[in-house]
Design a protein around this motif. Structure first.
Motif, PDB file in Angstrom:
ATOM      1  N   LEU A   8       0.817  -1.210   0.000  1.00 47.16           N
ATOM      2  CA  LEU A   8       0.000   0.000   0.000  1.00 47.16           C
ATOM      3  C   LEU A   8       0.852   1.262   0.000  1.00 47.16           C
ATOM      4  N   LEU A   9       2.057   1.189   0.544  1.00 43.89           N
ATOM      5  CA  LEU A   9       2.924   2.364   0.587  1.00 43.89           C
ATOM      6  C   LEU A   9       3.655   2.589  -0.723  1.00 43.89           C
ATOM      7  N   ASN A  10       3.774   1.543  -1.547  1.00 47.56           N
ATOM      8  CA  ASN A  10       4.393   1.716  -2.859  1.00 47.56           C
ATOM      9  C   ASN A  10       3.471   2.538  -3.754  1.00 47.56           C
ATOM     10  N   PRO A  11       4.017   3.427  -4.607  1.00 46.97           N
ATOM     11  CA  PRO A  11       3.155   4.260  -5.463  1.00 46.97           C
ATOM     12  C   PRO A  11       2.424   3.423  -6.508  1.00 46.97           C
ATOM     13  N   ASP A  12       1.173   3.760  -6.746  1.00 49.70           N
ATOM     14  CA  ASP A  12       0.370   3.117  -7.786  1.00 49.70           C
ATOM     15  C   ASP A  12      -0.742   4.096  -8.150  1.00 49.70           C
ATOM     16  N   ASP A  13      -0.590   4.795  -9.274  1.00 49.80           N
ATOM     17  CA  ASP A  13      -1.517   5.868  -9.628  1.00 49.80           C
ATOM     18  C   ASP A  13      -2.936   5.358  -9.833  1.00 49.80           C
ATOM     19  N   SER A  14      -3.093   4.211 -10.479  1.00 47.69           N
ATOM     20  CA  SER A  14      -4.439   3.693 -10.745  1.00 47.69           C
ATOM     21  C   SER A  14      -5.146   3.324  -9.449  1.00 47.69           C
ATOM     22  N   ARG A  15      -4.416   2.688  -8.528  1.00 48.49           N
ATOM     23  CA  ARG A  15      -4.997   2.338  -7.227  1.00 48.49           C
ATOM     24  C   ARG A  15      -5.408   3.596  -6.468  1.00 48.49           C
ATOM     25  N   ASP A  16      -4.497   4.578  -6.414  1.00 44.12           N
ATOM     26  CA  ASP A  16      -4.764   5.778  -5.623  1.00 44.12           C
ATOM     27  C   ASP A  16      -5.868   6.632  -6.231  1.00 44.12           C
ATOM     28  N   ASP A  17      -6.036   6.557  -7.557  1.00 44.60           N
ATOM     29  CA  ASP A  17      -7.123   7.291  -8.192  1.00 44.60           C
ATOM     30  C   ASP A  17      -8.483   6.762  -7.717  1.00 44.60           C
ATOM     31  N   VAL A  18      -8.607   5.438  -7.611  1.00 43.15           N
ATOM     32  CA  VAL A  18      -9.859   4.846  -7.112  1.00 43.15           C
ATOM     33  C   VAL A  18     -10.062   5.207  -5.645  1.00 43.15           C
ATOM     34  N   LEU A  19      -8.999   5.155  -4.844  1.00 40.68           N
ATOM     35  CA  LEU A  19      -9.121   5.495  -3.422  1.00 40.68           C
ATOM     36  C   LEU A  19      -9.535   6.957  -3.227  1.00 40.68           C
TER      37      LEU A  19
ATOM     38  N   ILE B 248     -13.181   7.259  -3.612  1.00 39.10           N
ATOM     39  CA  ILE B 248     -13.902   6.775  -2.429  1.00 39.10           C
ATOM     40  C   ILE B 248     -13.895   7.826  -1.325  1.00 39.10           C
ATOM     41  N   THR B 249     -12.764   8.504  -1.131  1.00 38.01           N
ATOM     42  CA  THR B 249     -12.732   9.557  -0.104  1.00 38.01           C
ATOM     43  C   THR B 249     -13.615  10.739  -0.503  1.00 38.01           C
ATOM     44  N   GLN B 250     -13.666  11.058  -1.797  1.00 42.33           N
ATOM     45  CA  GLN B 250     -14.574  12.115  -2.259  1.00 42.33           C
ATOM     46  C   GLN B 250     -16.024  11.740  -1.963  1.00 42.33           C
ATOM     47  N   LEU B 251     -16.344  10.471  -2.207  1.00 45.88           N
ATOM     48  CA  LEU B 251     -17.699   9.990  -1.956  1.00 45.88           C
ATOM     49  C   LEU B 251     -18.028  10.060  -0.460  1.00 45.88           C
ATOM     50  N   ALA B 252     -17.059   9.699   0.392  1.00 47.98           N
ATOM     51  CA  ALA B 252     -17.274   9.744   1.839  1.00 47.98           C
ATOM     52  C   ALA B 252     -17.544  11.178   2.299  1.00 47.98           C
ATOM     53  N   ALA B 253     -16.739  12.124   1.815  1.00 46.89           N
ATOM     54  CA  ALA B 253     -16.918  13.521   2.211  1.00 46.89           C
ATOM     55  C   ALA B 253     -18.271  14.047   1.741  1.00 46.89           C
ATOM     56  N   ARG B 254     -18.649  13.672   0.525  1.00 42.18           N
ATOM     57  CA  ARG B 254     -19.901  14.169  -0.040  1.00 42.18           C
ATOM     58  C   ARG B 254     -21.116  13.580   0.676  1.00 42.18           C
ATOM     59  N   MET B 255     -21.085  12.260   0.952  1.00 42.75           N
ATOM     60  CA  MET B 255     -22.247  11.615   1.549  1.00 42.75           C
ATOM     61  C   MET B 255     -22.436  12.011   3.009  1.00 42.75           C
TER      62      MET B 255
ATOM     63  N   ILE C 247      -8.513  14.239   0.731  1.00 42.86           N
ATOM     64  CA  ILE C 247      -9.342  15.317   0.176  1.00 42.86           C
ATOM     65  C   ILE C 247      -9.470  16.394   1.253  1.00 42.86           C
ATOM     66  N   ASN C 248      -8.999  17.611   0.952  1.00 41.77           N
ATOM     67  CA  ASN C 248      -9.081  18.738   1.898  1.00 41.77           C
ATOM     68  C   ASN C 248      -8.460  18.392   3.252  1.00 41.77           C
TER      69      ASN C 248
ATOM     70  N   CYS D 146     -11.359   7.873   6.924  1.00 40.37           N
ATOM     71  CA  CYS D 146     -11.742   8.901   7.893  1.00 40.37           C
ATOM     72  C   CYS D 146     -12.409  10.087   7.213  1.00 40.37           C
ATOM     73  N   VAL D 147     -13.219  10.796   7.991  1.00 39.10           N
ATOM     74  CA  VAL D 147     -13.675  12.133   7.607  1.00 39.10           C
ATOM     75  C   VAL D 147     -13.278  13.082   8.736  1.00 39.10           C
ATOM     76  N   VAL D 148     -12.857  14.306   8.371  1.00 39.59           N
ATOM     77  CA  VAL D 148     -12.365  15.267   9.368  1.00 39.59           C
ATOM     78  C   VAL D 148     -12.810  16.670   8.999  1.00 39.59           C
ATOM     79  N   ASP D 149     -12.805  17.552   9.995  1.00 34.40           N
ATOM     80  CA  ASP D 149     -13.148  18.954   9.738  1.00 34.40           C
ATOM     81  C   ASP D 149     -12.465  19.817  10.786  1.00 34.40           C
ATOM     82  N   THR D 150     -12.378  21.103  10.471  1.00 34.81           N
ATOM     83  CA  THR D 150     -11.815  22.065  11.430  1.00 34.81           C
ATOM     84  C   THR D 150     -12.901  22.658  12.318  1.00 34.81           C
ATOM     85  N   SER D 151     -14.134  22.154  12.149  1.00 31.09           N
ATOM     86  CA  SER D 151     -15.255  22.550  13.008  1.00 31.09           C
ATOM     87  C   SER D 151     -15.866  21.304  13.628  1.00 31.09           C
ATOM     88  N   PRO D 152     -16.485  21.420  14.819  1.00 28.23           N
ATOM     89  CA  PRO D 152     -17.099  20.238  15.438  1.00 28.23           C
ATOM     90  C   PRO D 152     -18.371  19.809  14.693  1.00 28.23           C
ATOM     91  N   HIS D 153     -18.724  18.523  14.847  1.00 27.58           N
ATOM     92  CA  HIS D 153     -19.930  17.977  14.223  1.00 27.58           C
ATOM     93  C   HIS D 153     -20.503  16.902  15.126  1.00 27.58           C
TER      94      HIS D 153
END
Length: 594
Positions: free
Chosen positions: A19-30, A33-40, A62-63, A129-136
């Motif tokens: 997982l620590l080795n670079p892989d652009d195709s793998r990381d693009d899919v990941l 998924i993080t974009q989807l998590a933040a949006r949902m 993401i952010n 994970c999802v994170v923010d600089t404000s409480p939720h």
């Protein structure tokens, strides 16, 4: 990485390294998924973490502006250590985090929610994970959604791993997995002497023809049976770990103290045969060779290359040994008689040899862009004999160059006829390593095309036995000579593993043909679609033309078109047809699409 690696410590180490080795195709899919998590969850920041014993590494963020931290300071360790979702609605109101450096300085975490990424055998690799600089405040429904997305990320990673470190047909660890295991021995300071034993069981030109004439299913079943049979034949010996390092080629990684050698393996495997289907049996021609090494004294690839070289020496020493063939009919001609009849057929003394052609279709326009020539033999007494029966006979009788020459002469004649009729359609032929490595092969081929007043671009060369070609300097030079003269080069039956991509840049290739074992699963298997899409995207990035073999339904064709695949070949478009029928098909197809 994620499946059947060994003990927990070893599995965890390999998983993290992968997982620590670079892989652009793998990381693009990941990242998606993080974009989807933040949006949902309506939380602006999201990332995937990977944790080892000392550090946390951030992937696909993401952010969120943090690349690494100590494990002690990571929020994610709480989710990993507990194995459950970990939520902090407001870090300033939590005694554990009110004075935390990641709360009071960059990235100023005020809210955190993370779920562990856990393999199916319980290894926890990190978190989503999802994170923010404000409480939720976060609801149970939102927590459940985050967990589902974490499971989706884990399913993708396992499919990605399966493509990279596991043989798609047998489920055994593959060549890349073997290299990593050898590297791991050196990393862990294991200096116990090892044996690497290679086992060749299947004659690859024969297997290739069997796949073409009888379909992939019998050949794939044969390989699976071999993967099961090998350990059984070696009982009660301690045979170590079994790998599939190429089609029909297995490897054993053992301790020298296990007292198992290449010659012992060869003796245990003599006389092994299998029935592909009722009435048609294959007797395996087994070659073995080994390399003894101490981990860390040589690189993993050097160890494997030396073992491969020793194996090829063994194969060359036995090149004229012909295994007995098993025929469905007791009245079938003996092998020596078949050799003589094949020689006469090549020379034109007796009739029977002919070619069929299967078209290749552009997925964007629907137009035929080429055809592949396939050899057939209608025996005077026995009727149709599959190439799987007579091509191995040609090889062992020393007739393979003559058979290749006959095919090329027939194709050039057909090309000339089509050219005169206004059909400038390229034709590809399958060429073995013996032909490619032969001195002057490219010069001779160019001369034949010049005499026929045909451009070399109309005759494509399809490479078989890729593993043997990449290990042969003469074969690579032969391909470069063909490429220099303008002959298009195709790599046939490209496997599903990302590990195969590493050798592409050493070969002068224009077209990559995706293996039908992957293509056949696209309409039913989500994992196969993820793998196919990633492979096609990477091959296009490398500027190859991508052709899919074995396309049998419109859904598969549409999926491949959507993924950016250039060309396709299979029964959806046309079966292999005799020359006259192929001419009619081409004219009808080209006319209907004008």
């Amino acid at each position: 990485m994620l499946l059947n690696i060994g003990d927990d410590k070893e599995r965890h180490f390999l998983a993290l390294q992968a997982l620590l080795n670079p892989d652009d195709s793998r990381d693009d899919v990941l990242r998606k998924i993080t974009q989807l998590a933040a949006r949902m969850l309506k939380i602006p920041g999201s990332f995937i973490s990977v944790l080892d014993d000392e550090n946390q590494y951030v992937r696909a963020a993401i952010n969120f502006r943090l690349e690494t931290s100590s494990r002690v300071n990571s929020f994610c360790r709480y989710a990993v250590d507990s194995g459950n979702p970990f939520i902090v609605p407001d870090t300033l109101q939590d005694a554990r985090f009110a004075a935390h450096p990641l709360t009071l300085s960059t990235p100023f975490i005020r809210f955190y929610a993370g779920v562990p990424l856990t393999t199916r055998d319980g290894i926890k690799l990190g978190t989503l994970c999802v994170v923010d600089t404000s409480p939720h405040m976060i609801t149970k429904e939102q927590t459940d959604t985050l967990q589902l997305l974490g499971e989706l990320a884990m399913s993708f990673l396992e499919a990605w791993h399966y493509a990279g470190l596991t043989d798609a047909i047998t489920g055994l660890p593959n060549k890349l997995h073997l290299l990593r295991d050898i590297q791991l021995l050196a990393t862990t300071n294991d200096i116990a002497e090892r044996n690497l034993i290679l086992i060749d069981c299947i004659d690859m030109p024969r297997a290739h023809e069997l796949a073409r004439t009888r379909g992939m299913a019998p050949v794939e079943n044969l390989l699976r049976d071999m993967a099961i049979m090998l350990p059984l034949r070696l009982r009660p010996l301690r045979c170590g770990k079994l790998y599939m390092v190429a089609t029909g080629r297995f490897a054993l990684l053992t301790h020298v103290s296990d007292k198992i050698s290449a010659s012992v393996v060869a003796s245990r495997l003599q006389g092994v045969s299998a029935e592909l289907e009722p009435g048609f049996s294959v007797e395996f021609r087994v070659h073995t060779a080994g390399k003894t090494f101490i981990p860390g004294e040589s690189s993993a690839r050097e160890v494997l290359n030396k073992a491969v070289s020793a194996l090829h020496d063994r194969i060359r020493q036995n090149i004229l040994l012909l295994p007995e063939s098993t025929w469905a009919d007791e009245d079938a001609p003996s092998t020596p008689a078949l050799m003589d009849e094949l020689r006469q057929a090549i020379q034109g003394i007796i009739p029977g040899l002919y070619l069929v052609y299967q078209p290749k279709i552009c997925l964007q326009s629907g137009l035929p862009v080429g055809v592949e020539a396939l050899i057939r033999w209608r025996h005077p007494q026995k009727g149709e004999l599959s190439p799987g029966m007579f091509v191995p006979v040609a090889e062992h009788a020393g007739l393979l160059p003559d058979l290749t020459s006959w095919v090329i002469a027939s194709v050039i004649t057909q090309l000339r006829g089509w050219h005169i009729a206004g059909l400038a359609i390229p034709v590809s032929v399958n060429v073995s390593i013996h032909d490619i490595s032969a001195s002057g092969f490219a010069d001779s081929l160019e001369e034949r095309m010049i005499r026929a007043s045909l451009p070399t671009r109309l005759l494509g060369i399809e490479c078989l036995e890729t593993e043997r070609i990449i290990e042969s300097t003469a074969a690579i030079e032969g391909l470069e000579d063909l490429k220099l003269r303008g002959f298009p080069i195709s790599l046939d039956d490209f496997g599903t593993g990302y590990s195969n991509i590493s050798y592409l840049r050493r070969m002068p290739i224009d077209i990559i043909k995706l293996d039908r074992s992957l293509i056949s699963r696209l309409s039913q298997d989500t994992g196969a679609r993820i793998i196919a899409r990633s492979i096609i995207a990477m091959l296009k990035e490398l500027d190859y033309v991508v052709l899919a073999e074995g396309v049998e339904n419109s859904q598969t064709g549409e999926t491949l078109q959507k993924y950016g695949c250039d060309q396709a070949q299979g029964y959806l478009y046309a079966r292999p047809l005799p020359a006259e029928e192929m001419s009619n098909w081409l004219e009808l197809k080209l006319t209907s699409l004008k």
